[in-house]
Enzyme design. Structure first.
Site, short mmCIF file in Angstrom:
data_model
loop_
_atom_site.label_atom_id
_atom_site.label_comp_id
_atom_site.label_asym_id
_atom_site.label_seq_id
_atom_site.Cartn_x
_atom_site.Cartn_y
_atom_site.Cartn_z
N ASP A 212 -7.81 4.01 0.89
CA ASP A 212 -7.00 4.23 2.09
C ASP A 212 -7.87 4.76 3.22
O ASP A 212 -8.47 5.82 3.10
CB ASP A 212 -5.90 5.24 1.77
CG ASP A 212 -4.84 5.34 2.84
OD1 ASP A 212 -5.00 4.73 3.92
OD2 ASP A 212 -3.84 6.03 2.60
N ARG B 10 -3.56 -0.70 5.46
CA ARG B 10 -4.10 -1.78 4.62
C ARG B 10 -3.16 -2.96 4.46
O ARG B 10 -3.56 -4.11 4.69
CB ARG B 10 -4.47 -1.22 3.23
CG ARG B 10 -5.61 -0.22 3.27
CD ARG B 10 -5.79 0.48 1.95
NE ARG B 10 -4.69 1.42 1.72
CZ ARG B 10 -4.52 2.13 0.62
NH1 ARG B 10 -5.37 1.99 -0.38
NH2 ARG B 10 -3.52 2.98 0.51
N CYS C 196 0.87 -1.18 0.00
CA CYS C 196 0.00 0.00 0.00
C CYS C 196 0.90 1.23 0.00
O CYS C 196 2.06 1.14 -0.41
CB CYS C 196 -0.99 -0.02 1.17
SG CYS C 196 -0.29 0.15 2.80
#
Length: 143
Positions: free
Chosen positions: A115, A15, A9
């Site tokens: 996000d 994440r 990420c």
């Protein structure tokens, strides 16, 4: 069959650490790592991410952010990113990642996993639901 997977990420504090932990919980016979394209190196997992993860039986307390490297890319059989921008940036920076890198949600609608950093707990829960579903779709490819 894949023997190693790298989850990617942006900052490697929300994440990808969660996805890494979910893969590790579901599969104990593969190497799993995570990294960020613009990592917050040595930072703990985001506090909200850690809290939501604990509620799902996942412990992120030992996680520290790390930057993606050519070595990590090279040793990974499969690289899973969170969104199309990550995929483009990964391919530009590491052309050798082409052919073994995909969006994590490729098998569940090929959507971007947004996000949740600095968002609400409920937003994290929705994002982590998407990650759980995406990881579950990849599991048969490791067995």
């Amino acid at each position: 069959m894949f023997r190693s997977v790298l989850l990617v990420c942006t900052g490697n504090i929300c994440r990808s650490p969660y996805a890494e932990a979910v893969f590790k919980k579901r599969l104990d016979d593969i190497e799993v790592n995570s990294a960020g394209l613009a990592a917050l190196v040595d930072h703990d997992a985001d506090a909200t991410a850690a809290s939501v993860a604990v509620s799902r039986g996942i412990d992120l307390s030992e996680h520290r952010g790390k930057q993606i490297t050519r070595a990590l890319v090279g040793k990974s059989d499969l690289i899973l990113v969170m969104d199309q921008d990550h995929l483009q940036r990964l391919h530009k920076r590491y052309p050798e990642s082409r052919g073994k890198s995909f969006k994590l949600a490729k098998l569940v609608g090929d959507k971007n996993i947004v996000d949740p950093h600095l968002k609400s707990q409920s937003f994290f829960e929705l994002v982590f639901d998407e990650i759980d579903a995406a990881v579950a779709a990849w599991i048969p490819h490791f067995k």
